[in-house]
Design a protein around this motif. Structure first.
Motif, PDB file in Angstrom:
ATOM      1  N   SER A  77       0.795  -1.220  -0.157  1.00  0.00           N
ATOM      2  CA  SER A  77       0.040   0.158   0.088  1.00  0.00           C
ATOM      3  C   SER A  77       0.720   1.174   0.055  1.00  0.00           C
ATOM      4  N   GLN A  78       1.935   1.173   0.930  1.00  0.00           N
ATOM      5  CA  GLN A  78       2.926   2.408   0.810  1.00  0.00           C
ATOM      6  C   GLN A  78       3.554   2.381  -0.496  1.00  0.00           C
ATOM      7  N   LEU A  79       3.886   1.238  -1.252  1.00  0.00           N
ATOM      8  CA  LEU A  79       4.603   1.368  -2.512  1.00  0.00           C
ATOM      9  C   LEU A  79       3.638   2.066  -3.741  1.00  0.00           C
ATOM     10  N   ALA A  80       2.432   1.534  -3.419  1.00  0.00           N
ATOM     11  CA  ALA A  80       1.492   2.335  -4.673  1.00  0.00           C
ATOM     12  C   ALA A  80       1.224   3.776  -4.375  1.00  0.00           C
ATOM     13  N   ALA A  81       1.474   4.279  -3.085  1.00  0.00           N
ATOM     14  CA  ALA A  81       1.314   5.770  -2.707  1.00  0.00           C
ATOM     15  C   ALA A  81       2.593   6.557  -3.053  1.00  0.00           C
ATOM     16  N   LEU A  82       3.639   5.954  -3.492  1.00  0.00           N
ATOM     17  CA  LEU A  82       4.972   6.681  -3.542  1.00  0.00           C
ATOM     18  C   LEU A  82       4.499   7.518  -4.865  1.00  0.00           C
ATOM     19  N   GLU A  83       5.252   8.711  -4.912  1.00  0.00           N
ATOM     20  CA  GLU A  83       5.048   9.622  -6.163  1.00  0.00           C
ATOM     21  C   GLU A  83       6.309   9.191  -7.099  1.00  0.00           C
ATOM     22  N   PRO A  84       6.052   8.748  -8.376  1.00  0.00           N
ATOM     23  CA  PRO A  84       7.154   8.473  -9.163  1.00  0.00           C
ATOM     24  C   PRO A  84       8.123   9.380  -9.384  1.00  0.00           C
ATOM     25  N   GLN A  85       7.490  10.628  -9.544  1.00  0.00           N
ATOM     26  CA  GLN A  85       8.603  11.527  -9.796  1.00  0.00           C
ATOM     27  C   GLN A  85       9.626  12.067  -8.867  1.00  0.00           C
ATOM     28  N   GLY A  86       9.353  11.678  -7.425  1.00  0.00           N
ATOM     29  CA  GLY A  86      10.173  11.636  -6.347  1.00  0.00           C
ATOM     30  C   GLY A  86      11.389  10.824  -6.387  1.00  0.00           C
ATOM     31  N   ALA A  87      11.084   9.712  -6.947  1.00  0.00           N
ATOM     32  CA  ALA A  87      12.326   8.560  -7.100  1.00  0.00           C
ATOM     33  C   ALA A  87      12.920   9.226  -8.659  1.00  0.00           C
ATOM     34  N   ALA A  88      12.361   9.624  -9.458  1.00  0.00           N
ATOM     35  CA  ALA A  88      13.443  10.262 -10.562  1.00  0.00           C
ATOM     36  C   ALA A  88      14.290  11.388 -10.180  1.00  0.00           C
ATOM     37  N   GLU A  89      13.743  12.341  -9.310  1.00  0.00           N
ATOM     38  CA  GLU A  89      14.613  13.459  -8.791  1.00  0.00           C
ATOM     39  C   GLU A  89      16.052  12.873  -8.218  1.00  0.00           C
ATOM     40  N   HIS A  90      15.786  11.872  -7.434  1.00  0.00           N
ATOM     41  CA  HIS A  90      16.893  11.391  -6.808  1.00  0.00           C
ATOM     42  C   HIS A  90      17.505  10.251  -7.233  1.00  0.00           C
ATOM     43  N   ASP A  91      17.645  10.119  -8.318  1.00  0.00           N
ATOM     44  CA  ASP A  91      18.014   8.716  -8.916  1.00  0.00           C
ATOM     45  C   ASP A  91      19.563   8.660  -8.757  1.00  0.00           C
ATOM     46  N   THR A  92      19.815   7.485  -8.052  1.00  0.00           N
ATOM     47  CA  THR A  92      20.956   7.160  -7.795  1.00  0.00           C
ATOM     48  C   THR A  92      21.225   5.838  -8.236  1.00  0.00           C
ATOM     49  N   ALA A  93      20.472   5.314  -9.224  1.00  0.00           N
ATOM     50  CA  ALA A  93      20.797   4.061  -9.942  1.00  0.00           C
ATOM     51  C   ALA A  93      22.601   4.027 -10.642  1.00  0.00           C
ATOM     52  N   ARG A  94      22.898   3.006 -10.642  1.00  0.00           N
ATOM     53  CA  ARG A  94      24.157   2.642 -11.070  1.00  0.00           C
ATOM     54  C   ARG A  94      24.146   2.790 -12.821  1.00  0.00           C
ATOM     55  N   GLU A  95      25.217   3.013 -13.575  1.00  0.00           N
ATOM     56  CA  GLU A  95      25.235   3.116 -14.922  1.00  0.00           C
ATOM     57  C   GLU A  95      26.332   2.206 -15.417  1.00  0.00           C
ATOM     58  N   HIS A  96      25.723   1.342 -16.361  1.00  0.00           N
ATOM     59  CA  HIS A  96      26.696   0.612 -17.164  1.00  0.00           C
ATOM     60  C   HIS A  96      26.937   1.077 -18.648  1.00  0.00           C
ATOM     61  N   CYS A  97      28.138   0.962 -19.004  1.00  0.00           N
ATOM     62  CA  CYS A  97      28.650   1.469 -20.213  1.00  0.00           C
ATOM     63  C   CYS A  97      29.049   0.186 -20.981  1.00  0.00           C
ATOM     64  N   ILE A  98      28.283  -0.122 -22.034  1.00  0.00           N
ATOM     65  CA  ILE A  98      28.695  -1.758 -22.828  1.00  0.00           C
ATOM     66  C   ILE A  98      29.154  -1.249 -24.074  1.00  0.00           C
ATOM     67  N   ALA A  99      30.351  -1.471 -24.333  1.00  0.00           N
ATOM     68  CA  ALA A  99      30.867  -1.512 -25.914  1.00  0.00           C
ATOM     69  C   ALA A  99      30.435  -2.456 -26.792  1.00  0.00           C
ATOM     70  N   VAL A 100      29.770  -1.944 -27.862  1.00  0.00           N
ATOM     71  CA  VAL A 100      29.454  -3.103 -28.739  1.00  0.00           C
ATOM     72  C   VAL A 100      29.860  -2.891 -30.033  1.00  0.00           C
ATOM     73  N   CYS A 101      29.885  -4.119 -30.877  1.00  0.00           N
ATOM     74  CA  CYS A 101      30.569  -3.930 -32.286  1.00  0.00           C
ATOM     75  C   CYS A 101      29.155  -4.347 -32.971  1.00  0.00           C
ATOM     76  N   TYR A 102      28.810  -3.609 -34.081  1.00  0.00           N
ATOM     77  CA  TYR A 102      27.884  -3.962 -34.931  1.00  0.00           C
ATOM     78  C   TYR A 102      28.148  -4.502 -36.152  1.00  0.00           C
ATOM     79  N   ASP A 103      29.199  -4.900 -36.449  1.00  0.00           N
ATOM     80  CA  ASP A 103      29.777  -5.475 -37.685  1.00  0.00           C
ATOM     81  C   ASP A 103      29.057  -6.580 -37.997  1.00  0.00           C
ATOM     82  N   HIS A 104      28.788  -6.668 -39.178  1.00  0.00           N
ATOM     83  CA  HIS A 104      27.896  -7.700 -39.745  1.00  0.00           C
ATOM     84  C   HIS A 104      28.367  -9.287 -39.640  1.00  0.00           C
TER      85      HIS A 104
END
Length: 229
Positions: free
Chosen positions: A73-100
């Motif tokens: 019930s508490q989860l459903a009541a949370l404001e999504p924009q609040g999570a976006a403003e305090h985004d502390t998620a990790r970021e992964h950078c993946i090197a990709v080769c698009y060669d045929h």
């Protein structure tokens, strides 16, 4: 919201809210909290659901449901924009080769999307992705954020063997195959970065809610990084 048994020692929480980056972040936070409960063996968050495995000698289904309901019930009541403003998620950078040589579906997909191959590649690696769920195989992350113009149904006939590191798209999602396995997604590139190691802790780098971006590299660089031809 709906809670139901998922076998003899698990329960599944199904949410009515549509999948989003904010919901993934809230489910990941809830999963982290639930992992501290006595008797909980594993918690697996997904796009709009959560699977909870428990030890039947230490936890009871009905008691778990009773404890879960106030939290949900508490989860459903949370404001999504609040999570976006305090985004502390990790970021992964993946090197990709698009060669045929590593992207057998790239020409077909570009044609199906009405794009040149260069346009498709640019749209793919310029997007920003979120890990929305982990499943199918160990370390297989479902990534949201694919450019809508690249969305195509899965292959009518899955491949019996997809090379490890293959970058693929299907429907509105992107993914990387962490090990060689069967698969029905469209292969548009490959990375040399290892994405699952059972001897490591943790064995997979992904967590639900993590951000992912791709960087294009050429075939020589891919080989130099240890990629398989």
């Amino acid at each position: 919201m709906h809670i139901e048994p998922a076998g003899a020692c698990a329960l599944q929480v199904l949410l009515d809210e549509p999948p989003s980056a904010a919901l993934s972040a809230r489910l990941a936070a809830l999963a982290q909290q639930l992992r501290q409960w006595p008797g909980i063996v594993a918690v697996v968050p997904a796009w709009d659901s959560l699977l909870l495995h428990y030890d039947v000698m230490q936890a009871d289904y009905h008691q778990l449901v009773e404890r879960l309901c106030p939290l949900l019930s508490q989860l459903a009541a949370l404001e999504p924009q609040g999570a976006a403003e305090h985004d502390t998620a990790r970021e992964h950078c993946i090197a990709v080769c698009y060669d045929h040589r590593l992207a057998p579906d790239l020409p077909w997909l570009a044609d199906s999307c009405g794009l040149s191959e260069a346009e498709l590649i640019a749209k793919h690696h310029s997007a920003r992705y979120r890990v929305g769920a982990i499943g199918f195989a160990p370390g297989f992350a479902y990534l949201a954020g694919l450019d809508p113009q690249l969305a195509q149904p899965r292959r009518a006939t899955p491949r019996t063997q997809v090379p490890a590191g293959s970058v693929a798209v299907a429907e509105q999602q992107c993914a990387i195959y962490p090990q060689a396995s069967p698969g029905g997604w469209h292969l548009i590139g490959r990375t040399a970065q290892p994405l699952f190691d059972p001897s490591a802790q943790p064995p997979s780098p992904w967590q639900v809610g993590d951000r992912v971006r791709f960087v294009a590299i050429d075939y020589a660089t891919y080989l130099a990084q240890g990629g398989a031809p």
